[in-house]
Motif scaffolding. Structure first.
Motif, PDB file in Angstrom:
ATOM      1  N   PRO A 186       0.772  -1.252   0.000  1.00 52.56           N
ATOM      2  CA  PRO A 186       0.000   0.000   0.000  1.00 52.56           C
ATOM      3  C   PRO A 186       0.803   1.302   0.000  1.00 52.56           C
ATOM      4  O   PRO A 186       0.212   2.374  -0.072  1.00 52.56           O
ATOM      5  N   TRP A 187       2.131   1.251   0.066  1.00 51.68           N
ATOM      6  CA  TRP A 187       2.883   2.486   0.305  1.00 51.68           C
ATOM      7  C   TRP A 187       3.713   2.910  -0.907  1.00 51.68           C
ATOM      8  O   TRP A 187       4.797   3.468  -0.763  1.00 51.68           O
ATOM      9  N   ARG A 188       3.199   2.691  -2.104  1.00 50.15           N
ATOM     10  CA  ARG A 188       3.925   3.096  -3.308  1.00 50.15           C
ATOM     11  C   ARG A 188       3.723   4.576  -3.634  1.00 50.15           C
ATOM     12  O   ARG A 188       4.555   5.196  -4.279  1.00 50.15           O
ATOM     13  N   TYR A 189       2.607   5.142  -3.267  1.00 52.87           N
ATOM     14  CA  TYR A 189       2.295   6.550  -3.492  1.00 52.87           C
ATOM     15  C   TYR A 189       2.567   6.973  -4.935  1.00 52.87           C
ATOM     16  O   TYR A 189       3.480   7.772  -5.212  1.00 52.87           O
ATOM     17  N   PRO A 190       1.780   6.463  -5.887  1.00 50.96           N
ATOM     18  CA  PRO A 190       2.008   6.805  -7.298  1.00 50.96           C
ATOM     19  C   PRO A 190       1.697   8.268  -7.595  1.00 50.96           C
ATOM     20  O   PRO A 190       0.983   8.945  -6.835  1.00 50.96           O
ATOM     21  N   TYR A 191       2.229   8.719  -8.685  1.00 49.75           N
ATOM     22  CA  TYR A 191       2.016  10.096  -9.137  1.00 49.75           C
ATOM     23  C   TYR A 191       0.527  10.349  -9.338  1.00 49.75           C
ATOM     24  O   TYR A 191      -0.151   9.645 -10.099  1.00 49.75           O
ATOM     25  N   ASP A 192      -0.014  11.350  -8.643  1.00 51.30           N
ATOM     26  CA  ASP A 192      -1.442  11.658  -8.716  1.00 51.30           C
ATOM     27  C   ASP A 192      -1.640  13.114  -8.287  1.00 51.30           C
ATOM     28  O   ASP A 192      -1.943  13.397  -7.131  1.00 51.30           O
ATOM     29  N   PRO A 193      -1.446  14.078  -9.208  1.00 50.91           N
ATOM     30  CA  PRO A 193      -1.551  15.491  -8.845  1.00 50.91           C
ATOM     31  C   PRO A 193      -2.931  15.891  -8.325  1.00 50.91           C
ATOM     32  O   PRO A 193      -3.042  16.776  -7.469  1.00 50.91           O
ATOM     33  N   ARG A 194      -3.979  15.210  -8.817  1.00 56.79           N
ATOM     34  CA  ARG A 194      -5.317  15.533  -8.310  1.00 56.79           C
ATOM     35  C   ARG A 194      -5.449  15.125  -6.848  1.00 56.79           C
ATOM     36  O   ARG A 194      -5.969  15.889  -6.027  1.00 56.79           O
ATOM     37  N   LYS A 195      -4.971  13.938  -6.511  1.00 57.04           N
ATOM     38  CA  LYS A 195      -4.993  13.485  -5.124  1.00 57.04           C
ATOM     39  C   LYS A 195      -4.157  14.423  -4.254  1.00 57.04           C
ATOM     40  O   LYS A 195      -4.532  14.752  -3.117  1.00 57.04           O
ATOM     41  N   ALA A 196      -3.018  14.846  -4.791  1.00 57.77           N
ATOM     42  CA  ALA A 196      -2.151  15.761  -4.058  1.00 57.77           C
ATOM     43  C   ALA A 196      -2.892  17.043  -3.713  1.00 57.77           C
ATOM     44  O   ALA A 196      -2.825  17.544  -2.576  1.00 57.77           O
ATOM     45  N   GLN A 197      -3.632  17.600  -4.679  1.00 57.11           N
ATOM     46  CA  GLN A 197      -4.367  18.841  -4.438  1.00 57.11           C
ATOM     47  C   GLN A 197      -5.456  18.636  -3.391  1.00 57.11           C
ATOM     48  O   GLN A 197      -5.674  19.483  -2.516  1.00 57.11           O
ATOM     49  N   GLU A 198      -6.135  17.477  -3.451  1.00 56.35           N
ATOM     50  CA  GLU A 198      -7.179  17.180  -2.468  1.00 56.35           C
ATOM     51  C   GLU A 198      -6.600  17.108  -1.055  1.00 56.35           C
ATOM     52  O   GLU A 198      -7.192  17.626  -0.099  1.00 56.35           O
ATOM     53  N   LEU A 199      -5.447  16.453  -0.926  1.00 52.85           N
ATOM     54  CA  LEU A 199      -4.825  16.322   0.395  1.00 52.85           C
ATOM     55  C   LEU A 199      -4.382  17.672   0.933  1.00 52.85           C
ATOM     56  O   LEU A 199      -4.535  17.957   2.131  1.00 52.85           O
ATOM     57  N   LEU A 200      -3.845  18.519   0.082  1.00 52.21           N
ATOM     58  CA  LEU A 200      -3.415  19.848   0.512  1.00 52.21           C
ATOM     59  C   LEU A 200      -4.614  20.679   0.970  1.00 52.21           C
ATOM     60  O   LEU A 200      -4.545  21.374   1.993  1.00 52.21           O
TER      61      LEU A 200
END
Length: 598
Positions: A385-399
């Motif tokens: 579960p800890w690969r953290y693939p590239y996902d700019p949309r997910k990144a924006q949601e988390l921020l």
């Protein structure tokens, strides 16, 4: 900030200047004298280069910090119980054999304690001719565990679990452990010190300044295959073969380590055949591949080999709000995860390693024969579960979930907040103070060289896309050696290491009290649960339980995104034709006794 990257044409220009300037007074790596007609057989002199000088021969006692990549001189003259793993087998040094449960030299007791008995070789000598005995090991343990003397602890070597040591006879050294542990099998942290040389200083009235003795610097006397004959700080170290070395004389007569901070100058020295070997960290991969292509076309026989690096290129993140800027940035798990997933690490890895490496998704490298077998099945499974693939949309949601929204200029802004109590789960390990409105401006420290800077600039662009203003700061030579500066960084530091071992243990926190050299935990991660999981790995011996312990640590630290791992850093080692040995036991000089040059 504009910067031109290295090119072979620049190197060749430097090489021409180097040859014309230096040729009259300095022969190329000893080859000129070998060619002299009628001259007796020349001594085998090998010259290698590294970026910066070694700090001392004993950082525990002297307190002089220096990463492993800058300690290539130490293994040449120093000697421990064992050496590196060579062809899958631990190389024996001062140990005649490894402790064994079947032979009774490794005893584990029902209450959890254990004893390890080391049988020593009987013909080892210090470079002044005195015999190496078990008394030297007992003396070294006493000195390095004396808080009045030691400037750093023996953290991570397992010695912190040793309660006492003894020498029942001159060639037997026994360590008593308060718990079973898998850390002691290689004898790390137990290198001897010459009692006959240092005991008077230790017993004298000024033992607290013992680390300032020239013995630990330019008057070092070891028991290794070569003895130090000259150390001109910032310039070079020279080592001559020690003919009374217990394994027999080395194949080389002399080894010189030159300090060459600039990669282009290193490459120019190689092209001029003024040096024999360049070790990591030295010439970066891009330039190394250019040199290899040229050598192949010329049929020179010079070689590029890749040393197995067991660490990843990472951002070590400051999480202590006393220093972290912005306060509500990397101190929070959603932000750390967001900015990791904002980076296309697959593209970054391909761009920087040209197919020679892979993304780092765990703390232990696939090349790590001692640790990776315990995690291989888990980290290579499709459900890891800890690969953290590239996902700019997910990144924006988390921020956004962490309170960061874009301001008028596109840079993220966080409203006035706090104070906020630390998270029981460890999402943010410190209480966060009240802070006014913050812009997400961030700084990353990178070491000198075009490669680290290029990585920083690539990440700068990825983070700009999600609203982070990243300053890539190239460390000066002074800053790179300033432990306080690194230990109080407000942002990230690009390091070639990771969250394995004791890197995240609270015992490694640097502080004013230990002169900012307390250990390698320079992101100041603090969590009792992290300490517990690390210690569980250290004291577990049963293989199935050890697998579970590794998984527990990976799950905890991986879920919290304690580091930003990028890729397993390939380490090019370049050498001239006829040189053998470098790269056959990692990337260091740990196997220097086997090196040769024809």
């Amino acid at each position: 900030m504009q910067r031109k990257y290295t090119s072979l044409s620049v190197v060749m220009m430097i090489g021409l200047l180097l040859v014309s300037a230096c040729a009259p007074s300095q022969p190329a790596a000893g080859r000129a004298e070998q060619a002299a007609a009628g001259a007796p057989a020349a001594k085998k002199t090998l010259i290698f280069v590294q970026q910066r000088d070694q700090a001392s021969f004993d950082d525990v006692v002297s307190g002089a910090a220096g990463g492993a990549a800058y300690l290539h001189g130490k293994p040449i003259a120093d000697e421990g119980l064992t050496g590196p793993v060579i062809n899958g087998v631990r190389d024996l040094r001062l140990a005649a054999e490894l402790p064994s449960t079947t032979k009774g030299t490794w005893a584990v007791y029902p209450d959890g304690r254990m004893d390890m008995t080391w049988k020593l070789v009987r013909n080892a000598k210090w470079h002044d001719g005195a015999p190496v005995t078990s008394a030297d090991f007992v003396f070294a343990y006493t000195v390095r565990t004396d808080k009045e003397v030691a400037k750093q602890g023996l953290k991570g070597s397992g010695v912190e679990y040793v309660t006492s040591v003894e020498a029942p006879d001159p060639y037997t050294f026994v360590t008593h452990w308060k718990t079973t542990t898998n850390l002691g099998a290689a004898g790390g942290g137990l290198n001897p010190l010459p009692k006959h040389i240092l005991e008077s200083a230790y017993l004298g009235p000024n033992k607290s300044t013992m680390g300032e003795l020239r013995y630990f610097f330019d008057e070092f006397i070891g028991a290794g295959p070569f003895k130090l004959t000259e150390w001109l700080v910032g310039s070079h170290m020279t080592f001559d073969r020690f003919d009374e070395y217990h394994k027999g004389p080395a194949k080389l007569d002399r080894v010189t380590m030159r300090i060459v901070p600039d990669a282009n100058t290193m490459a120019a020295n190689l092209l001029a055949e003024a040096v024999d070997v360049v070790l990591p960290q030295g010439i970066e991969l891009e330039l190394a591949l250019e040199l290899q292509e040229r050598w192949t076309k010329e049929g020179s026989g010079h070689r590029l080999v890749m040393g197995d690096r067991l660490d990843a290129l990472n951002f070590e993140l400051m999480v202590d709000p006393m220093f972290a800027k912005p306060v509500y940035g990397m101190t929070q798990q959603p932000v750390r995860q967001a900015l990791l997933q904002a980076i296309d690490r697959q593209e970054l890895t391909q761009l920087m390693t040209q197919g020679y490496s892979k993304i780092a998704t765990s703390f232990w490298s696939p090349n790590d024969d001692e640790n990776y077998p315990y995690i291989k099945e888990y980290v290579e499974s499709p459900t890891y579960p800890w690969r953290y693939p590239y996902d700019p949309r997910k990144a924006q949601e988390l921020l956004t979930s962490a309170g960061w929204t874009r301001g008028p200029d596109g840079i993220l802004v966080h409203p006035a907040s706090g104070p906020t109590a630390s998270s029981p789960t460890g999402s943010f390990p410190y209480d966060l103070p009240a802070a006014g409105e913050e812009r997400f401006t961030y700084q990353a420290l990178v070491r000198q060289g075009s490669g680290p800077f290029k990585v920083g600039v690539i990440i700068q662009q990825y983070w700009k896309a999600v609203g982070v203003d990243l300053d890539v700061h190239v460390l000066t030579q002074t800053e790179q050696l300033d432990q306080r500066f690194i230990g109080q960084k407000p942002g990230a530091a690009m390091i070639t290491s990771g969250a394995k071992g004791r890197r995240l243990h609270s015992s490694g926190l640097a502080s004013e009290a230990n002169n900012w050299i307390g250990g390698n935990n320079r992101g100041r991660w603090y969590s009792p649960e992290t300490d517990r999981l690390i210690e569980k790995i250290e004291v577990t011996v049963d293989e199935q339980q050890l697998k579970a312990a590794y998984k527990g640590y990976i799950d905890y630290a991986g879920s919290l995104v304690v580091y930003h791992p990028f890729y397993w850093e390939p380490l090019p080692i370049l050498m001239l034709k006829g040189v053998t040995g470098p790269g056959e036991a990692g990337y260091s000089t740990g196997n220097i006794w086997y090196w040769d040059k024809t």
